[in-house]
Design a protein around this motif. Structure first.
Motif, mmCIF file in Angstrom:
data_model
loop_
_atom_site.group_PDB
_atom_site.id
_atom_site.type_symbol
_atom_site.label_atom_id
_atom_site.label_comp_id
_atom_site.label_asym_id
_atom_site.label_seq_id
_atom_site.Cartn_x
_atom_site.Cartn_y
_atom_site.Cartn_z
ATOM 1 N N CYS A 149 0.832 -1.219 0.000
ATOM 2 C CA CYS A 149 0.000 0.000 0.000
ATOM 3 C C CYS A 149 0.859 1.259 0.000
ATOM 4 C CB CYS A 149 -0.943 -0.002 1.196
ATOM 5 S SG CYS A 149 -2.208 -1.283 1.118
ATOM 6 N N ALA A 150 1.946 1.243 0.760
ATOM 7 C CA ALA A 150 2.828 2.407 0.830
ATOM 8 C C ALA A 150 3.566 2.638 -0.484
ATOM 9 C CB ALA A 150 3.845 2.233 1.961
ATOM 10 N N HIS A 152 0.228 4.334 -4.160
ATOM 11 C CA HIS A 152 -0.961 5.010 -3.627
ATOM 12 C C HIS A 152 -2.174 4.878 -4.548
ATOM 13 C CE1 HIS A 152 1.138 6.652 -0.221
ATOM 14 N NE2 HIS A 152 2.126 6.986 -1.031
ATOM 15 N N LEU A 192 -5.573 -0.179 8.523
ATOM 16 C CA LEU A 192 -4.828 0.164 7.312
ATOM 17 C C LEU A 192 -5.781 0.517 6.169
ATOM 18 C CD1 LEU A 192 -2.034 0.214 5.808
ATOM 19 C CD2 LEU A 192 -2.440 -2.201 5.283
ATOM 20 N N ASN A 222 -5.935 4.244 4.416
ATOM 21 C CA ASN A 222 -5.545 4.377 3.003
ATOM 22 C C ASN A 222 -6.698 4.243 2.026
ATOM 23 O OD1 ASN A 222 -2.539 4.604 3.183
ATOM 24 N ND2 ASN A 222 -2.836 2.710 4.325
ATOM 25 N N GLU A 223 -7.914 4.071 2.535
ATOM 26 C CA GLU A 223 -9.105 3.912 1.689
ATOM 27 C C GLU A 223 -8.929 2.805 0.653
ATOM 28 O OE1 GLU A 223 -10.141 7.743 0.110
ATOM 29 O OE2 GLU A 223 -10.324 8.630 2.103
ATOM 30 N N LYS A 224 -8.573 1.638 1.150
ATOM 31 C CA LYS A 224 -8.388 0.460 0.291
ATOM 32 C C LYS A 224 -9.417 -0.605 0.655
ATOM 33 C CE LYS A 224 -3.950 1.702 -0.903
ATOM 34 N NZ LYS A 224 -4.134 3.020 -1.478
#
Length: 138
Positions: free
Chosen positions: A73-74, A77, A108, A112-114
């Motif tokens: 994720c990092a 983006h 997480l 991160n809106e995942k």
């Protein structure tokens, strides 16, 4: 959001995961990632999906899996969806650790809106109730 595909071996979890990968690919405005233990989905997943095997990176256990997912994720983006097959084979069969792991992934996902989807080879009754406070069954 975290979604779980629950059922025993041979119940169609991976097939459902592949369907969800393809749906995510069609609706996503970003990138879709599929994580699996070894190379089984190579020909089932579209080339537009980033397919990653944990075996290639020696990922084992829930702490390592969380770090791996956070790193993914990092590093990008633009990822909107992360789908993980064979969660218990990667992390282990300790359901208390699974609950802690999923809660961290939930944080997480919120940060991160995942969207995350995990396949879990177990019955719903075997899993801790706390998981279903923040995870939805697909």
């Amino acid at each position: 959001m975290i979604q779980l595909i629950i059922g025993h071996k041979g119940s169609g979890k991976t097939k459902r995961l592949v369907e969800l990968v393809n749906e995510a690919l069609e609706t996503s405005n970003g990138n879709v990632v599929c994580v699996e233990k070894d190379e089984q989905l190579t020909y089932d997943i579209s080339y537009r999906v980033r397919l990653i095997t944990t075996q290639a990176y020696d990922v084992s256990g829930y702490a390592a899996l969380y770090g791996f997912l956070a790193g993914i994720c990092a590093g990008d983006h633009d990822i909107t969806d992360v789908l993980v097959d064979a969660t218990l084979r990667i992390g282990g069969r300790d359901y208390k650790e699974l609950a802690v792991f999923l809660e961290k992934v939930y944080e997480l996902a919120q940060l991160n809106e995942k969207n995350f989807v995990f396949t879990i080879s177990a019955d719903k009754e075997e899993l801790p109730e706390s998981i279903f406070n923040f995870c939805k069954i697909v």
